[in-house]
Design an enzyme around this catalytic site. Structure first.
Site, PDB file in Angstrom:
ATOM      1  N   HIS A  51       0.840  -1.196   0.000  1.00  0.00           N
ATOM      2  CA  HIS A  51       0.000   0.000   0.000  1.00  0.00           C
ATOM      3  C   HIS A  51       0.868   1.236   0.000  1.00  0.00           C
ATOM      4  O   HIS A  51       1.943   1.274   0.597  1.00  0.00           O
ATOM      5  CB  HIS A  51      -0.954   0.019   1.208  1.00  0.00           C
ATOM      6  CG  HIS A  51      -0.295  -0.253   2.510  1.00  0.00           C
ATOM      7  ND1 HIS A  51       0.081  -1.517   2.918  1.00  0.00           N
ATOM      8  CD2 HIS A  51       0.062   0.579   3.524  1.00  0.00           C
ATOM      9  CE1 HIS A  51       0.641  -1.444   4.112  1.00  0.00           C
ATOM     10  NE2 HIS A  51       0.648  -0.186   4.499  1.00  0.00           N
TER      11      HIS A  51
ATOM     12  N   HIS B 223       0.942   5.134   1.044  1.00  0.00           N
ATOM     13  CA  HIS B 223       0.287   6.168   1.855  1.00  0.00           C
ATOM     14  C   HIS B 223       0.393   7.486   1.084  1.00  0.00           C
ATOM     15  O   HIS B 223       1.492   7.882   0.685  1.00  0.00           O
ATOM     16  CB  HIS B 223       1.002   6.367   3.194  1.00  0.00           C
ATOM     17  CG  HIS B 223       0.983   5.188   4.111  1.00  0.00           C
ATOM     18  ND1 HIS B 223       0.141   5.103   5.198  1.00  0.00           N
ATOM     19  CD2 HIS B 223       1.710   4.044   4.141  1.00  0.00           C
ATOM     20  CE1 HIS B 223       0.353   3.970   5.849  1.00  0.00           C
ATOM     21  NE2 HIS B 223       1.318   3.306   5.225  1.00  0.00           N
TER      22      HIS B 223
END
Ligand code: DGP
Length: 178
Positions: free
Chosen positions: A164, A166
């Site tokens: 992921h 950010h």
């Protein structure tokens, strides 16, 4: 006798080395003392809670197993979705570190538990994730700038083992990052 003479020579040589290295140091610059290994480990371990949690998560987690993000992708648990296409999902972080904090993830993990697992077959999705970051930043009005972070592994403070990115914005970032 010979041993004592050798020891004296060694001491003299060491002192001369120390004097020479001191003279090479720029004026007024103090060279930090190296921490012995044990103290260094303790120093790291006593840092932030996030660090400790990330280390514990990595030590106990089956990093290949499903994560909370699978449930978010399947919409089994709610999330605030900012952007979605057939390959990428972007949703607000549950624990925001900035006024805008969005996570951008691949819908299919395909072995990408973290960036360090990237292989040539992932080049396309990695590019799509970065393009999605740009779209998210625009949608969120981050015209003055933003930061993109990928935490990788325990020392990178990664806690969820599904790649992921950010996207953080809406405030002045500082550098270096902690
Ligand atoms: P990292 O520490 O880099 O692995 O980041 C994982 C992030 O995932 C962390 O900032 C918090 C976020 N997160 C964890 N669980 C959930 C959840 O259930 N919903 C949402 N929206 N975010 C979550």
């Amino acid at each position: 006798m010979a041993t004592r003479a050798a020891a004296a020579t060694l001491t003299a040589a060491t002192s001369s080395l120390i004097r020479r290295s001191a003279s090479l140091r720029p004026h007024g610059l103090r060279v930090p003392r190296r921490l012995p290994p044990q103290r260094f480990v303790r120093h790291i371990a006593s840092s932030t809670n996030e660090e400790a949690a990330a280390k514990a998560a990595a030590a106990t987690a089956d990093t290949e197993g499903p994560t909370i993000f699978d449930k978010i992708i399947a919409k089994e648990i709610p999330s605030s979705i900012v952007y979605e296409d057939d390959k990428v999902l972007a949703f607000r972080d549950i624990n925001p570190q900035a006024p805008v904090h969005v996570l951008v993830i691949p819908k299919v993990r395909d072995g990408l538990t973290g960036l360090s697992k990237a292989e040539p077959r992932h080049v396309e999705i990695l590019g799509q994730l970065l393009c999605a970051v740009k779209v998210v930043a625009e949608k969120e009005g981050l015209a003055n700038g933003y930061r993109v972070v990928i935490n990788n592994g325990p020392e990178g403070c990664q806690s969820v083992y599904h790649l992921h990115l950010h996207v953080l914005g809406g405030r002045q970032m500082k550098w270096p990052a902690g």
